[in-house]
Structure formats: structure tokens, C-alpha cells
Write a protein that holds these residues in place. Structure first.
Motif, PDB file in Angstrom:
ATOM      1  N   GLY A 113       0.817  -1.210   0.000  1.00 58.53           N
ATOM      2  CA  GLY A 113       0.000   0.000   0.000  1.00 58.53           C
ATOM      3  C   GLY A 113       0.852   1.262   0.000  1.00 58.53           C
ATOM      4  N   LEU A 114       2.149   1.094   0.217  1.00 61.40           N
ATOM      5  CA  LEU A 114       3.066   2.239   0.169  1.00 61.40           C
ATOM      6  C   LEU A 114       3.276   2.742  -1.256  1.00 61.40           C
ATOM      7  N   VAL A 115       3.006   1.897  -2.250  1.00 63.41           N
ATOM      8  CA  VAL A 115       3.310   2.252  -3.644  1.00 63.41           C
ATOM      9  C   VAL A 115       2.649   3.563  -4.082  1.00 63.41           C
ATOM     10  N   PRO A 116       1.324   3.724  -3.947  1.00 61.69           N
ATOM     11  CA  PRO A 116       0.732   5.001  -4.370  1.00 61.69           C
ATOM     12  C   PRO A 116       1.160   6.174  -3.500  1.00 61.69           C
ATOM     13  N   LEU A 117       1.531   5.904  -2.251  1.00 61.45           N
ATOM     14  CA  LEU A 117       1.989   6.984  -1.372  1.00 61.45           C
ATOM     15  C   LEU A 117       3.376   7.467  -1.793  1.00 61.45           C
ATOM     16  N   VAL A 118       4.225   6.545  -2.234  1.00 60.34           N
ATOM     17  CA  VAL A 118       5.544   6.937  -2.739  1.00 60.34           C
ATOM     18  C   VAL A 118       5.381   7.787  -3.997  1.00 60.34           C
ATOM     19  N   ARG A 119       4.453   7.407  -4.871  1.00 60.04           N
ATOM     20  CA  ARG A 119       4.196   8.231  -6.059  1.00 60.04           C
ATOM     21  C   ARG A 119       3.673   9.608  -5.648  1.00 60.04           C
ATOM     22  N   LEU A 120       2.838   9.639  -4.615  1.00 63.49           N
ATOM     23  CA  LEU A 120       2.313  10.911  -4.124  1.00 63.49           C
ATOM     24  C   LEU A 120       3.445  11.842  -3.685  1.00 63.49           C
ATOM     25  N   LEU A 121       4.491  11.282  -3.096  1.00 69.62           N
ATOM     26  CA  LEU A 121       5.617  12.101  -2.631  1.00 69.62           C
ATOM     27  C   LEU A 121       6.226  12.915  -3.767  1.00 69.62           C
ATOM     28  N   THR A 122       6.184  12.386  -4.978  1.00 73.16           N
ATOM     29  CA  THR A 122       6.794  13.081  -6.118  1.00 73.16           C
ATOM     30  C   THR A 122       5.921  14.228  -6.621  1.00 73.16           C
ATOM     31  N   PHE A 123       4.701  14.352  -6.105  1.00 77.92           N
ATOM     32  CA  PHE A 123       3.781  15.409  -6.528  1.00 77.92           C
ATOM     33  C   PHE A 123       3.667  16.528  -5.490  1.00 77.92           C
ATOM     34  N   LEU A 124       4.320  16.378  -4.346  1.00 82.76           N
ATOM     35  CA  LEU A 124       4.172  17.360  -3.277  1.00 82.76           C
ATOM     36  C   LEU A 124       5.036  18.589  -3.516  1.00 82.76           C
ATOM     37  N   ASN A 125       4.640  19.691  -2.900  1.00 87.54           N
ATOM     38  CA  ASN A 125       5.432  20.918  -2.950  1.00 87.54           C
ATOM     39  C   ASN A 125       6.582  20.833  -1.953  1.00 87.54           C
ATOM     40  N   LYS A 126       7.676  21.500  -2.269  1.00 87.13           N
ATOM     41  CA  LYS A 126       8.838  21.464  -1.380  1.00 87.13           C
ATOM     42  C   LYS A 126       8.563  22.175  -0.058  1.00 87.13           C
ATOM     43  N   SER A 127       7.511  22.987  -0.027  1.00 89.13           N
ATOM     44  CA  SER A 127       7.167  23.692   1.211  1.00 89.13           C
ATOM     45  C   SER A 127       6.318  22.840   2.150  1.00 89.13           C
ATOM     46  N   ASP A 128       5.846  21.679   1.677  1.00 91.15           N
ATOM     47  CA  ASP A 128       5.008  20.823   2.513  1.00 91.15           C
ATOM     48  C   ASP A 128       5.832  20.184   3.635  1.00 91.15           C
ATOM     49  N   ASP A 129       5.221  20.093   4.799  1.00 87.82           N
ATOM     50  CA  ASP A 129       5.811  19.419   5.959  1.00 87.82           C
ATOM     51  C   ASP A 129       5.187  18.025   6.002  1.00 87.82           C
ATOM     52  N   VAL A 130       5.988  17.000   5.738  1.00 87.58           N
ATOM     53  CA  VAL A 130       5.447  15.658   5.489  1.00 87.58           C
ATOM     54  C   VAL A 130       5.871  14.664   6.569  1.00 87.58           C
ATOM     55  N   THR A 131       4.887  13.941   7.093  1.00 83.78           N
ATOM     56  CA  THR A 131       5.158  12.815   7.986  1.00 83.78           C
ATOM     57  C   THR A 131       4.643  11.549   7.319  1.00 83.78           C
ATOM     58  N   LEU A 132       5.526  10.585   7.125  1.00 84.99           N
ATOM     59  CA  LEU A 132       5.156   9.304   6.519  1.00 84.99           C
ATOM     60  C   LEU A 132       5.329   8.208   7.558  1.00 84.99           C
ATOM     61  N   VAL A 133       4.247   7.471   7.814  1.00 85.84           N
ATOM     62  CA  VAL A 133       4.299   6.334   8.732  1.00 85.84           C
ATOM     63  C   VAL A 133       4.150   5.066   7.905  1.00 85.84           C
ATOM     64  N   MET A 134       5.147   4.187   7.984  1.00 85.43           N
ATOM     65  CA  MET A 134       5.102   2.947   7.206  1.00 85.43           C
ATOM     66  C   MET A 134       5.195   1.743   8.131  1.00 85.43           C
ATOM     67  N   GLY A 135       4.372   0.747   7.840  1.00 84.52           N
ATOM     68  CA  GLY A 135       4.318  -0.421   8.705  1.00 84.52           C
ATOM     69  C   GLY A 135       4.750  -1.698   8.015  1.00 84.52           C
ATOM     70  N   ALA A 136       5.296  -2.622   8.812  1.00 81.52           N
ATOM     71  CA  ALA A 136       5.688  -3.943   8.324  1.00 81.52           C
ATOM     72  C   ALA A 136       5.627  -4.911   9.497  1.00 81.52           C
ATOM     73  N   LYS A 137       5.609  -6.198   9.188  1.00 80.81           N
ATOM     74  CA  LYS A 137       5.547  -7.188  10.259  1.00 80.81           C
ATOM     75  C   LYS A 137       6.869  -7.280  11.018  1.00 80.81           C
ATOM     76  N   THR A 138       7.978  -7.197  10.266  1.00 77.20           N
ATOM     77  CA  THR A 138       9.292  -7.369  10.867  1.00 77.20           C
ATOM     78  C   THR A 138      10.331  -6.575  10.083  1.00 77.20           C
ATOM     79  N   LYS A 139      11.538  -6.453  10.616  1.00 78.08           N
ATOM     80  CA  LYS A 139      12.598  -5.654   9.996  1.00 78.08           C
ATOM     81  C   LYS A 139      12.871  -6.074   8.558  1.00 78.08           C
ATOM     82  N   ASP A 140      12.881  -7.383   8.297  1.00 74.32           N
ATOM     83  CA  ASP A 140      13.194  -7.884   6.956  1.00 74.32           C
ATOM     84  C   ASP A 140      12.153  -7.482   5.920  1.00 74.32           C
ATOM     85  N   GLU A 141      10.967  -7.066   6.378  1.00 69.32           N
ATOM     86  CA  GLU A 141       9.895  -6.713   5.451  1.00 69.32           C
ATOM     87  C   GLU A 141       9.720  -5.200   5.292  1.00 69.32           C
TER      88      GLU A 141
END
Length: 208
Positions: A113-141
Motif C-alpha cells: 500500500g506504500l506504492v501510491p503513497l511513494v508516487r504521491l511524494l513526487t507530486f508534493l510541494n517542497k514547502s510541505d511538511d510531510v510525515t510518513l508512517v510505514m508499517g511492516a511485520k518485521t525488519k526484513d519486510e
């Protein structure tokens, strides 16, 4: 940007990136899919198997697009197992894009589900203050952390990684981290993509 959904475009897998032991990104040439808006998706035909809806991953190469797939069900495992030179069919793009906002933004994603959010990052303005929270089951994932930081290097930003077993970043679910964030900070917009239960909880917390 749209093309006739009845027309299947057959493309060749040109490069494969192993993101984790169970997640791969498959790159191919497609001028239209390389320019999709964040939140749009494509239909992916796996010859002799099935057709899957998938978000389109960004590529740093002009005219290239990609799919990031987790080895899970039968069809996705077959797609994951494909090799450079193999062919797939693509149709699209379909769907609506995210409504782009400016200001203090919160993005919450789990797994692919991170895929469309990563694409969204490329459309943001440089003035935006962005917090991204990403989840996984374990470190390897955990994947896309480095890419997200690179895409946001000119923004004021924070990338928070949460693993269910606590082997990397914060321990728990992304929604656990979100509870404190929405209490401490007022965001101008919240974007989320991932498992349905996670997204439902994100909406509840963001609108409380």
C-alpha cells in the motif's frame, strides 16, 4: 491520462529489484503508465494465470513504470516469480487520483500500500511538511524507507517505521503510532493506503 481499456499493452520485464525476501519491483517500459497520477492503478495480465489490479510504482528512468508485488496469493506469486525478459499485459490507468493538498501532510501506509503513497511524494510541494508512517511485520519486510527519505530530502519531513514485532523502528501497528501523532499535531490532510482494517482505523483516528 487514459487509454482504451479494451487494448492490452504487452510489455517485457526489463529489471527486477528485490525489496525484501517476499517483495519485488518489476520495471518495464510504458510511457502512459510512467505518468499516472498518485492513486490510480492498472490491470496486470499474467499470461495463463489471471489479471490483477495494481498500483503503479515510480521509476527514475524516463518512460519506465513498475509494479511492486508481494508473494502471497497464487496470481501474485506467479507475478513475483517472473524473470527479466518475461512478458505481461497491462491496461489502464484507471481510478481517481488523490486530491492534492498543501501544508502539513500525514501519509500512512502498510505493505505494498506504500506504492501510491511513494508516487504521491513526487507530486508534493517542497514547502510541505510531510510525515510518513510505514508499517511492516518485521525488519526484513521494511522497504521504501530510504527511497522516501531521498524523495523528501528537500522537504521538512519525518519517516516513521513501525514493525509489529519491534525488530526495527517503533513496535506495534502503524495505527498505534498514529494515535499519538494526531493528538500532538494538526494535519491539513491525511492520506492512507494498505490493508482495509488499517485504513478504517486511520480514518477513525483522523476524523475523531
Amino acid at each position: 491520462m487514459q487509454r482504451n481499456s479494451d487494448i492490452l499493452n504487452v510489455v517485457k520485464i526489463e529489471k527486477i529489484i528485490d525489496e525484501t525476501p517476499t517483495v519485488r519491483t518489476l520495471l518495464f517500459s510504458d510511457e502512459i503508465l510512467s505518468k499516472v497520477l498518485p492513486g490510480q492503478f492498472a490491470m496486470v495480465w499474467i499470461p495463463g494465470i489471471n489479471e490483477l489490479p495494481m498500483s503503479v510504482m515510480i521509476s527514475t528512468e524516463k518512460g519506465k513504470a513498475a509494479f511492486t508485488v508481494r508473494k502471497h496469493g497464487y496470481a501474485s506469486t506467479e507475478l513475483y516469480s517472473m524473470k527479466v525478459g518475461d512478458q505481461i499485459g497491462v491496461r489502464g490507468p484507471y481510478g481517481n487520483s488523490f486530491t492534492l493538498k498543501q501544508g502539513r501532510l500525514l501519509l500512512v501506509g502498510g505493505g505494498t500500500g506504500l506504492v501510491p503513497l511513494v508516487r504521491l511524494l513526487t507530486f508534493l510541494n517542497k514547502s510541505d511538511d510531510v510525515t510518513l508512517v510505514m508499517g511492516a511485520k518485521t525488519k526484513d519486510e521494511v522497504f521504501f524507507e530510504g527511497l522516501a527519505n531521498k524523495l523528501l530530502e528537500k522537504n521538512k519531513h519525518k519517516v516513521i517505521v513501525v514493525t509489529e514485532d519491534g525488530t526495527y523502528g517503533q513496535k506495534g501497528l502503524v495505527t498505534d503510532a498514529l494515535e499519538n501523532l494526531v493528538k500532538e499535531t494538526k494535519f491539513d490532510a491525511v492520506y492512507t493506503c494498505g490493508p482495509e482494517k488499517m485504513m478504517h482505523k486511520v480514518v477513525q483516528l483522523a476524523t475523531a
